[in-house]
Design an enzyme around this catalytic site. Sequence first.
Site, PDB file in Angstrom:
ATOM      1  N   LYS A 182       0.923  -1.207   0.174  1.00 25.90           N
ATOM      2  CA  LYS A 182       0.175   0.059   0.009  1.00 25.90           C
ATOM      3  C   LYS A 182       0.999   1.131   0.037  1.00 25.90           C
ATOM      4  O   LYS A 182       1.746   1.609   1.059  1.00 25.90           O
ATOM      5  CB  LYS A 182      -1.014   0.073   1.314  1.00 25.90           C
ATOM      6  CG  LYS A 182      -2.220   0.714   1.114  1.00 25.90           C
ATOM      7  CD  LYS A 182      -2.279   2.110   0.927  1.00 25.90           C
ATOM      8  CE  LYS A 182      -2.012   2.895   1.972  1.00 25.90           C
ATOM      9  NZ  LYS A 182      -1.598   4.425   1.786  1.00 25.90           N
ATOM     10  N   GLY A 235       6.395   4.858   8.626  1.00 23.89           N
ATOM     11  CA  GLY A 235       5.543   5.959   8.907  1.00 23.89           C
ATOM     12  C   GLY A 235       5.650   6.510   9.999  1.00 23.89           C
ATOM     13  O   GLY A 235       6.687   6.493  10.777  1.00 23.89           O
ATOM     14  N   SER A 236       4.531   7.333  10.401  1.00 21.13           N
ATOM     15  CA  SER A 236       4.652   8.144  11.759  1.00 21.13           C
ATOM     16  C   SER A 236       4.327   7.371  12.906  1.00 21.13           C
ATOM     17  O   SER A 236       3.775   6.295  12.957  1.00 21.13           O
ATOM     18  CB  SER A 236       3.567   9.138  11.526  1.00 21.13           C
ATOM     19  OG  SER A 236       2.507   8.370  11.676  1.00 21.13           O
ATOM     20  N   GLU A 238       2.514   8.024  15.250  1.00 25.08           N
ATOM     21  CA  GLU A 238       1.022   7.793  15.685  1.00 25.08           C
ATOM     22  C   GLU A 238       0.346   6.724  14.779  1.00 25.08           C
ATOM     23  O   GLU A 238      -0.579   5.676  15.387  1.00 25.08           O
ATOM     24  CB  GLU A 238       0.366   9.089  15.349  1.00 25.08           C
ATOM     25  CG  GLU A 238       0.722  10.271  16.001  1.00 25.08           C
ATOM     26  CD  GLU A 238       2.210  10.801  15.685  1.00 25.08           C
ATOM     27  OE1 GLU A 238       2.830  10.612  14.486  1.00 25.08           O
ATOM     28  OE2 GLU A 238       2.723  11.361  16.615  1.00 25.08           O
ATOM     29  N   GLU A 257       8.811   0.948  11.432  1.00 25.37           N
ATOM     30  CA  GLU A 257       9.978   1.874  11.128  1.00 25.37           C
ATOM     31  C   GLU A 257       9.466   3.241  11.592  1.00 25.37           C
ATOM     32  O   GLU A 257       8.679   3.820  10.345  1.00 25.37           O
ATOM     33  CB  GLU A 257      10.709   1.610   9.796  1.00 25.37           C
ATOM     34  CG  GLU A 257      11.286   0.408   9.678  1.00 25.37           C
ATOM     35  CD  GLU A 257      12.393   0.071  10.290  1.00 25.37           C
ATOM     36  OE1 GLU A 257      13.206   0.962  10.853  1.00 25.37           O
ATOM     37  OE2 GLU A 257      12.944  -0.963  10.457  1.00 25.37           O
ATOM     38  N   CYS A 291      13.570  10.760   8.086  1.00 28.97           N
ATOM     39  CA  CYS A 291      13.463  10.027   9.379  1.00 28.97           C
ATOM     40  C   CYS A 291      14.661  10.318  10.238  1.00 28.97           C
ATOM     41  O   CYS A 291      14.844  10.334  11.497  1.00 28.97           O
ATOM     42  CB  CYS A 291      12.943   8.450   9.444  1.00 28.97           C
ATOM     43  SG  CYS A 291      14.019   7.630   8.299  1.00 28.97           S
ATOM     44  N   GLU A 387       9.386  15.873  16.300  1.00 28.70           N
ATOM     45  CA  GLU A 387       9.846  15.625  14.686  1.00 28.70           C
ATOM     46  C   GLU A 387       9.061  16.847  13.879  1.00 28.70           C
ATOM     47  O   GLU A 387       7.673  16.461  13.893  1.00 28.70           O
ATOM     48  CB  GLU A 387       9.465  14.086  14.450  1.00 28.70           C
ATOM     49  CG  GLU A 387      10.153  14.006  13.005  1.00 28.70           C
ATOM     50  CD  GLU A 387       9.737  12.511  12.535  1.00 28.70           C
ATOM     51  OE1 GLU A 387       8.500  11.929  12.828  1.00 28.70           O
ATOM     52  OE2 GLU A 387      10.653  12.023  11.751  1.00 28.70           O
TER      53      GLU A 387
END
Length: 483
Positions: A182, A235-236, A238, A257, A291, A387
Amino acid sequence: MINLPKLQLFLAGRWVDPADGATFVDLNPATEAELAQVAAAGAAEVDAAVAAARAQFEGGEWSRLAGGDRGRLLTRLAEAVEREADHLADLEALDVGKPRAEARFADIPQAIETFHHFAGWADKVQGTTIPLPPLNGRPQLSYTLREPVGVVGAITPWNAPTMIAAWKLAPALAVGCTVVLKPPEDAPLTALRLAELIEEVGFPPGTVSVLPGIGAIAGAALVAHPGVDKVSFTGSPEVGAEIARVAGPALRRVTLELGGKSPQLIFPDADLDALLPTAALSLFANQGEVCAAGTRVLVHESLREEVGERLAAAAAALVVGDPFDPATEMGALVNRRQLERVLAYVEAGHRDGAELLAGGARLERSGFFVEPTVFGGHNQMQIAREEIFGPVGTVIPFADEEEAIRLANETRYGLTAVVWTGSLSRAHRVAAALRVGKVWVNGWGPPDPRLPWGGVKTSGIGRELGVAGLHANTEEKVVSVVL
Ligand code: NAD
């Protein structure tokens, strides 16, 4: 100019529209113009892709291929990506807003290297034999088998979409997994081009499906799908936490990650002339949407002023603009939300009393451009704690090595750190004391597929790349034989 028609889903070896006809708009962040209408997968398409991946994994043509044959397919894919490198760099720059030269120099070669590297592993995935004492007087033989974990649901972010797609596809396919990918809604183009190359080189249909779509719909359906054995997410924090929340009760494997707030530690024995260009690069490469960006510049108090001035001069000298101009060194942020986020953090810097040394404003032109920005501040400020994922660094003084290590570790993140020093002993001492997944000493650059990659604390769980990343797509089965 690249002509992008309405883009479809690559589902089980066919190009299709979703059953409900849903699409989303992909924008060019450097012009704010529409790039393409992209088909948006829903739960039905995720279901069909997972079923096809499972069929290939359990008794399909893919499951019967020997490791060497999987490796040859991956090599062919690496060669196809190499052939298409210019076009892929164009797509990456159009979609992400990064300088086209940077995509051609870094992202695409890294993706090629990743496919080549894991192609070489495909026939070398080995278990071990373990000597044991006799059982009830009879000799024993125990050995382990490294088996593919199954169907991998891979979810990628927009900042380096080609490279990170390769990080997920290559090791999973090398060991014999199948993958439903995705890609990010902000930058789906290169993943769809990769899908065409996957089709062209002849992976059995369904071994890989590429389903662009909205995270909360297609991504969430993939994470929740009972036919997915492992979720590999970048990704984030959250969204990573949400994935852990859904995957946890199902005991589904995850690799997460996530973000970073990485320190660069500049000691008084470091070579400033040699390090400053790379220290600036680690702040501003890819518009700071990295990142592993070294956004907390911890510097010995004796050098604070000089480093602040020189980083500010480097920021002011950067050529920001059209990603397709070869002179451009920094492009546009990926979307309006990211632009507003970065500008809000600049405001937070001002509010907390940080000293603005360079930048801080949006460029007066269309597209989501901001100036490379340097603040002087301290580790408790919001701009040093959270971040930002944009071209904003904070220069923070320390008094001695002990304080430098304390400040470096005083964060909820733990992805990377850079140690700048001329002392071999200090380099190793400090590297050992930092709570991160990766320490650079006197350098900085993209992750190498031969090295494990990942973080501690809020920066993630597990490793991808390297042998650890290969093994993260396997289960180790033990066979004990009483002879
Ligand atoms: P994001 O978390 O918003 O989105 C990442 C992906 O998750 C996208 O494909 C998105 O569609 C999908 N997604 C969103 N909601 C979902 C849900 N509920 N369920 C499943 N999938 C969902 O992150 P982003 O803004 O694309 O990327 C920026 C973040 O990624 C930063 O925090 C950055 O540090 C991190 N990142 C980490 C690494 C690393 O290797 N550690 C590399 C690059 C980026």
